[in-house]
Design an enzyme around this catalytic site. Structure first.
Site, PDB file in Angstrom:
ATOM      1  N   HIS A  64      20.621   0.971   3.765  1.00 44.30           N
ATOM      2  CA  HIS A  64      20.559   2.381   4.154  1.00 44.30           C
ATOM      3  C   HIS A  64      20.234   2.564   5.636  1.00 44.30           C
ATOM      4  CE1 HIS A  64      18.865   2.769  -0.180  1.00 44.30           C
ATOM      5  NE2 HIS A  64      20.179   2.778  -0.210  1.00 44.30           N
ATOM      6  N   LYS A  73      11.291   1.434  11.363  1.00 46.36           N
ATOM      7  CA  LYS A  73      10.451   1.291  10.162  1.00 46.36           C
ATOM      8  C   LYS A  73       9.528   0.088  10.320  1.00 46.36           C
ATOM      9  CE  LYS A  73      13.897   3.130   6.981  1.00 46.36           C
ATOM     10  NZ  LYS A  73      15.167   3.160   7.652  1.00 46.36           N
ATOM     11  N   TYR A 133       6.651   1.833   3.585  1.00 40.72           N
ATOM     12  CA  TYR A 133       7.187   1.795   4.933  1.00 40.72           C
ATOM     13  C   TYR A 133       6.802   3.019   5.716  1.00 40.72           C
ATOM     14  CZ  TYR A 133      11.132   3.825   2.243  1.00 40.72           C
ATOM     15  OH  TYR A 133      11.926   4.541   1.373  1.00 40.72           O
ATOM     16  N   ASP A 172      24.052   3.628  -4.338  1.00 33.60           N
ATOM     17  CA  ASP A 172      24.221   2.329  -3.688  1.00 33.60           C
ATOM     18  C   ASP A 172      25.458   1.573  -4.165  1.00 33.60           C
ATOM     19  OD1 ASP A 172      22.044   2.763  -2.076  1.00 33.60           O
ATOM     20  OD2 ASP A 172      20.685   1.455  -3.190  1.00 33.60           O
TER      21      ASP A 172
END
Length: 183
Positions: A64, A73, A133, A172
């Site tokens: 992603h 991140k 995250y 996904d």
């Protein structure tokens, strides 16, 4: 510095961070983020949102990215074990389309810094994993992008044990191939 050990990766910008862990008979303590230490290590980002997910063995989330609001991140596994992957999607980068993966676990307490303009994903290797995250921009639902996790043009070597069923979200299963980004 001294509170964290930072390893650079083959792909410029990616970093694997190991915090100092203090343990005794009661358990352990570690500082998971300190702005000044991370800034000294070349990560001056300001993180504005923390996310956490729980997944079972075989769940693969990714690959992603945010299109117009890219996010750097700082990721880690709180429980369990995941194989975490970043793919360079920075146009003009010498490593465009290359990937790097690292094992993040409750035991090793490693963190993975993924700069802006990388696709990101992870595979859960343990029976259960909690993953968190920090992000440098807020999530924008209409700004999602992705790449097929098993695109041969990228060739991520996911460590899929024999007999493991890969579990993907419907979204996904529908991401395009990496070549669609080149336009």
């Amino acid at each position: 510095m001294g509170k964290i050990v930072v390893e650079t990766c083959e792909i410029e910008g990616l970093k694997v961070i190991t915090p100092t862990v203090h343990g005794d008979s009661r358990g352990y303590f570690c500082e998971t983020y300190h702005y000044e230490d991370y800034k000294a290590a070349g990560i001056p980002d300001i993180f504005v949102q923390d996310n956490q997910s729980a997944s079972r063995r075989g769940v693969l989330r990714g690959l992603h990215f945010q299109i117009d609001h890219p996010q750097a991140k700082l990721v880690r596994a709180l429980r369990g074990e995941v194989f975490d992957v970043a793919v360079d999607i920075r146009k003009g980068s010498a490593t465009y389309g290359k990937w790097f993966g690292v094992l993040l676990s409750e035991e090793n307490k490693k963190q993975f810094y993924v700069p802006k303009n990388f696709a990101h994903g992870f595979l859960v290797l343990s029976d259960y994993a909690e993953f968190c995250y920090k992000c440098t921009d807020f999530y924008h639902p209409g700004d999602e992008g992705g790449i097929m996790y098993n695109d041969p043009a990228i060739g991520v070597d996911w460590p899929i044990p024999e007999g493991m069923e890969i579990i993907l979200s419907e979204r996904d299963t529908k991401w395009p191939e990496f070549s669609s980004l080149r336009g």
